[in-house]
Design a protein around this motif. Structure first.
Motif, PDB file in Angstrom:
ATOM      1  N   GLY A 126      17.462   0.267  -6.774  1.00  0.00           N
ATOM      2  CA  GLY A 126      17.227  -0.015  -5.357  1.00  0.00           C
ATOM      3  C   GLY A 126      16.023   0.694  -4.792  1.00  0.00           C
ATOM      4  O   GLY A 126      15.747   0.601  -3.589  1.00  0.00           O
ATOM      5  N   ALA A 127      15.267   1.400  -5.631  1.00  0.00           N
ATOM      6  CA  ALA A 127      14.125   2.181  -5.156  1.00  0.00           C
ATOM      7  C   ALA A 127      12.790   1.537  -5.514  1.00  0.00           C
ATOM      8  O   ALA A 127      11.744   2.196  -5.411  1.00  0.00           O
ATOM      9  CB  ALA A 127      14.191   3.589  -5.744  1.00  0.00           C
ATOM     10  N   PHE A 128      12.785   0.290  -5.916  1.00  0.00           N
ATOM     11  CA  PHE A 128      11.542  -0.375  -6.303  1.00  0.00           C
ATOM     12  C   PHE A 128      10.579  -0.429  -5.119  1.00  0.00           C
ATOM     13  O   PHE A 128      10.924  -0.891  -4.036  1.00  0.00           O
ATOM     14  CB  PHE A 128      11.850  -1.787  -6.810  1.00  0.00           C
ATOM     15  CG  PHE A 128      10.649  -2.519  -7.334  1.00  0.00           C
ATOM     16  CD1 PHE A 128      10.012  -2.095  -8.488  1.00  0.00           C
ATOM     17  CD2 PHE A 128      10.157  -3.631  -6.675  1.00  0.00           C
ATOM     18  CE1 PHE A 128       8.903  -2.768  -8.980  1.00  0.00           C
ATOM     19  CE2 PHE A 128       9.054  -4.313  -7.164  1.00  0.00           C
ATOM     20  CZ  PHE A 128       8.424  -3.877  -8.317  1.00  0.00           C
ATOM     21  N   LEU A 129       9.349   0.066  -5.329  1.00  0.00           N
ATOM     22  CA  LEU A 129       8.296   0.111  -4.305  1.00  0.00           C
ATOM     23  C   LEU A 129       8.714   0.919  -3.078  1.00  0.00           C
ATOM     24  O   LEU A 129       8.310   0.618  -1.952  1.00  0.00           O
ATOM     25  CB  LEU A 129       7.897  -1.310  -3.876  1.00  0.00           C
ATOM     26  CG  LEU A 129       7.136  -2.150  -4.904  1.00  0.00           C
ATOM     27  CD1 LEU A 129       6.896  -3.555  -4.368  1.00  0.00           C
ATOM     28  CD2 LEU A 129       5.823  -1.499  -5.295  1.00  0.00           C
ATOM     29  N   SER A 130       9.523   1.937  -3.271  1.00  0.00           N
ATOM     30  CA  SER A 130       9.974   2.742  -2.131  1.00  0.00           C
ATOM     31  C   SER A 130       8.873   3.660  -1.604  1.00  0.00           C
ATOM     32  O   SER A 130       8.922   4.085  -0.447  1.00  0.00           O
ATOM     33  CB  SER A 130      11.202   3.574  -2.520  1.00  0.00           C
ATOM     34  OG  SER A 130      10.908   4.422  -3.626  1.00  0.00           O
ATOM     35  N   ARG A 131       7.881   3.980  -2.426  1.00  0.00           N
ATOM     36  CA  ARG A 131       6.816   4.867  -1.992  1.00  0.00           C
ATOM     37  C   ARG A 131       5.664   4.070  -1.388  1.00  0.00           C
ATOM     38  O   ARG A 131       5.233   3.048  -1.928  1.00  0.00           O
ATOM     39  CB  ARG A 131       6.328   5.701  -3.173  1.00  0.00           C
ATOM     40  CG  ARG A 131       7.426   6.595  -3.764  1.00  0.00           C
ATOM     41  CD  ARG A 131       6.955   7.338  -4.982  1.00  0.00           C
ATOM     42  NE  ARG A 131       5.862   8.264  -4.660  1.00  0.00           N
ATOM     43  CZ  ARG A 131       5.309   9.085  -5.555  1.00  0.00           C
ATOM     44  NH1 ARG A 131       5.766   9.098  -6.812  1.00  0.00           N
ATOM     45  NH2 ARG A 131       4.327   9.887  -5.198  1.00  0.00           N
ATOM     46  N   GLN A 132       5.149   4.575  -0.269  1.00  0.00           N
ATOM     47  CA  GLN A 132       4.133   3.864   0.494  1.00  0.00           C
ATOM     48  C   GLN A 132       2.855   3.656  -0.315  1.00  0.00           C
ATOM     49  O   GLN A 132       2.238   2.583  -0.260  1.00  0.00           O
ATOM     50  CB  GLN A 132       3.818   4.643   1.783  1.00  0.00           C
ATOM     51  CG  GLN A 132       2.827   3.946   2.712  1.00  0.00           C
ATOM     52  CD  GLN A 132       3.387   2.658   3.277  1.00  0.00           C
ATOM     53  OE1 GLN A 132       4.586   2.545   3.511  1.00  0.00           O
ATOM     54  NE2 GLN A 132       2.520   1.680   3.504  1.00  0.00           N
ATOM     55  N   GLU A 133       2.448   4.675  -1.093  1.00  0.00           N
ATOM     56  CA  GLU A 133       1.203   4.536  -1.857  1.00  0.00           C
ATOM     57  C   GLU A 133       1.315   3.453  -2.927  1.00  0.00           C
ATOM     58  O   GLU A 133       0.348   2.742  -3.220  1.00  0.00           O
ATOM     59  CB  GLU A 133       0.804   5.870  -2.495  1.00  0.00           C
ATOM     60  CG  GLU A 133       1.827   6.467  -3.457  1.00  0.00           C
ATOM     61  CD  GLU A 133       2.798   7.401  -2.765  1.00  0.00           C
ATOM     62  OE1 GLU A 133       3.338   8.292  -3.443  1.00  0.00           O
ATOM     63  OE2 GLU A 133       3.001   7.248  -1.542  1.00  0.00           O
ATOM     64  N   HIS A 134       2.518   3.301  -3.503  1.00  0.00           N
ATOM     65  CA  HIS A 134       2.721   2.234  -4.481  1.00  0.00           C
ATOM     66  C   HIS A 134       2.614   0.863  -3.824  1.00  0.00           C
ATOM     67  O   HIS A 134       2.022  -0.060  -4.388  1.00  0.00           O
ATOM     68  CB  HIS A 134       4.082   2.392  -5.151  1.00  0.00           C
ATOM     69  CG  HIS A 134       4.166   3.557  -6.086  1.00  0.00           C
ATOM     70  ND1 HIS A 134       5.367   4.102  -6.503  1.00  0.00           N
ATOM     71  CD2 HIS A 134       3.198   4.296  -6.701  1.00  0.00           C
ATOM     72  CE1 HIS A 134       5.136   5.113  -7.324  1.00  0.00           C
ATOM     73  NE2 HIS A 134       3.831   5.251  -7.458  1.00  0.00           N
TER      74      HIS A 134
END
Length: 644
Positions: free
Chosen positions: A137-145
């Motif tokens: 459920g954390a796919f693309l959770s980071r803004q830079e990604h």
């Protein structure tokens, strides 16, 4: 005398006249021919499929010379080799990669995120079945990604997220926010929460849902209504209310919609869909089992630009509405397979009307058991100028008369499927009428059969009558073949451009017709499975006259033997798929012949061949570089399937 060295441009021009498979063969002759075969004219929309392996690394580097290509890479995982494969793809193909699919893989998020930012030219991304990406459920959770991926996928046109069990609202929102110009979205088989509040008349759901919600799907459709034209919601639990909400999204103009296997849909919901999305060109409603002929009438009334319609396995549909459907002038493909109550009479009525009318190029009536010769005789005349593909599999009441009509009126046919049409015999393929047998009535005094008596002493009168398909036709004689060669009528030979033919389980066929009629130089796929009367003579004749075959099915043909294989396989250089299940006369010798002559073979089925051993199958694997799958279940008493 020295040979003349032609310029590469001249060789490329000569190769342009060759078929694709011939051009591939020619490219192996010498270096200059290979370079000529790499001309940009021959490489449009080229997609390469391979497994993740050490040998694939050099192949990926070699693709760097191409201006554009697509990749289908399978069996990727979290190993160092898989990470190296993805690294090489990004390094050598990056902006030149047009499409990427990763079937049968279980890659990690970090591996994919290391690749996607480099694929700035990507137009199509296929992530179907990649649960490993979305399980946390954390796919693309980071803004830079997200910023990196958005920059790479800003021109993405097609996104396939089918069969993802763990796709959540958050992951869906993050990924689709990076693809602002989608033209096609596939969510087939996904767990989508199609919840609808009957009091408010609106969908329910929140951004933190563990499943993709109807609300978020509608938000995406509203944002990208100007570009999105294709949507696949097959095998989902979409409700009639949800479909109506999707159909009424402001500004949404769908051209391609697939709802196959959505069993809760009703006629009323399809009527609303057709009213608000009247620009649809392709519609798949197969296996929507609650739909009736009301749906057909709605499609006929509203979808004037429709080109392809699939209604297969919609068991409640009858002939009603098919007359009106044939008035759609753009309709080219119609699939009515397993619509058990369709007899085809209304198709004939609709096609008999004055212009405009449907110009069908593909028609499937598979398992429509009410289809009769009279209907087929009319359909072939009405569709003779346009029809290219005809599927009549399991239309069990069709006889030789239908084959005569097909051969006479459909000379441009490319695909013909007549499997399980048990009434078809040699006479039909030869284009001849079986002479009437002498059936003089017997004298009553000679009748020694059972008789009805008051005491019911003789019960023979309860014996059922013989069925038509149990009666064997009169065999074709040499005199009949002489008449066949002199006749001007149309046999199956008239279908000169045929590329696919299925005669499976037409058990009345023998060597007589197969050897005389199956002479199609462009034929690529042929099935003669379950024909107990054909022998090696048929196999050799087919190999001699149909040398472009890539797929040949001979399952349950007990007379096919090693001797026939030894004579036929050297002639079939392009064979990729061979099916020999339950051919008892085939032994290990055939595998040796395959290893010697079929270097392009990809699929082999020798299941239940009692004289074939697993050891010999292993040897075959080591000698054929392209072999991907071998079925040898119960061969030599073992249960074994090899996927390479």
């Amino acid at each position: 005398m020295e040979s003349v060295h032609l310029p590469i441009e001249i060789i490329s021009y000569i190769l342009s006249y060759l078929h694709v498979t011939d051009r591939k063969e020619a490219s192996l002759v010498c270096k200059s021919w290979y370079e000529a075969s790499q001309d940009h004219r021959f490489q449009k929309n080229a997609t390469f499929k391979f497994h993740a392996s050490t040998s694939s690394l050099d192949f990926i580097r070699a693709l760097a010379r191409r201006p554009c290509c697509g990749l289908v890479i399978s069996h990727l995982d979290g190993s160092s080799l898989s990470r190296q494969v993805l690294l090489e793809v990004g390094l050598h193909l990056g902006p030149h990669l047009d499409s990427l699919a990763l079937p049968g893989s279980s890659i990690t998020e970090s591996s994919l995120l290391g690749l996607l930012p480099q694929l700035t030219g990507l137009r199509k991304l296929d992530l179907h079945g990649l649960d490993s990406l979305f399980m946390s459920g954390a796919f693309l959770s980071r803004q830079e990604h997200r910023r990196q991926v958005e920059n790479a996928l800003k021109n993405l046109e097609e996104l396939d997220l089918s069969d993802l069990r763990y796709l959540s609202d958050l992951s869906f929102n993050r990924l689709t926010s990076c693809t602002p110009r989608l033209r096609g979205l596939a969510l087939a088989g996904c767990h989508i929460a199609f919840e609808f509040d009957p009091y408010r008349g609106s969908p329910v759901g929140s951004g933190s849902s563990a499943l993709v919600s109807l609300r978020n799907l509608l938000n995406l459709l509203q944002k990208q209504a100007g570009t999105l034209h294709s949507l696949d919601l097959s095998r989902t639990s979409i409700t009639p209310e949800s479909l109506r909400s999707i159909a009424q999204v402001p500004g949404l103009r769908l051209e391609d919609l697939s709802l196959r296997g959505c069993k809760e849909l009703t006629d009323y919901s399809i009527e609303i869909l057709c009213k608000h999305q009247n620009g649809l060109k392709k519609l798949d409603l197969g296996a929507c089992t609650e739909l009736t002929s009301r749906t057909v009438l709605a499609v006929s009334t509203e979808l004037k630009e429709l080109q392809s319609l699939t209604l297969s396995q919609d068991w409640k549909i009858t002939d009603k509405g098919l007359t009106e459907l044939m008035a759609l002038p753009c309709l080219k493909t119609l699939d009515l397979s397993e619509c058990l109550h369709v007899s085809g009479t209304d198709l004939v009525k609709g096609l008999s009307c004055p212009q405009p009318r449907a110009q069908l190029q593909a028609l499937s009536l598979r398992n429509c058991s009410y289809i009769r010769d009279t209907v087929m005789f009319s359909l072939t005349q009405l569709l003779g100028s346009t029809l290219r593909k005809l599927d009549l599999t399991s239309c069990v009441y069709l006889t030789d008369l239908s084959v005569h009509a097909i051969a006479k009126y459909l000379p441009a046919l490319l695909v013909l499927r007549l499997g399980w049409c048990k009434e078809i015999s040699d006479w039909g393929l030869l284009g001849m009428v079986e002479p009437t047998q002498n059936c003089e009535p017997r004298d009553k005094e000679d009748d020694k059969g059972p008789s009805f008596t008051r005491t019911f002493g003789n019960m023979g009168f309860f014996q059922p009558p013989s069925l038509p398909f149990q009666e064997k036709p009169r065999l074709v004689t040499d005199e009949d073949l002489g008449a066949f060669r002199d006749q001007e009528g149309a046999s199956l030979l008239a279908l000169r451009g045929l590329q696919e033919l299925d005669l499976s389980a037409c058990s009345k066929l023998t060597d007589t017709s197969i050897t005389q009629v199956l002479r199609f130089p462009d034929l690529q796929r042929l099935s003669l499975s379950m024909l107990p009367e054909i022998s090696d003579d048929s196999l050799v004749s087919v190999a001699l006259h149909c040398r472009n075959l890539t797929s040949l099915a001979l399952n349950l043909c007990p007379q096919i033997s090693d001797q026939g294989m030894a004579r036929a396989l050297p002639l079939l250089h392009r064979l990729q798929h061979l099916f020999l299940a339950c051919c008892d006369a085939v032994t290990n010798e055939t595998l040796s012949i395959i290893a010697l002559h079929c270097d392009r073979l990809r699929t082999l089925d020798v299941s239940m061949c009692k004289d074939i051993t697993v050891h010999q199958v292993d040897l075959l694997q080591s000698r054929l570089p392209f072999l991907e799958k071998v079925q040898c279940r119960f061969a030599n008493g073992t249960d074994f399937t090899m996927v390479l």
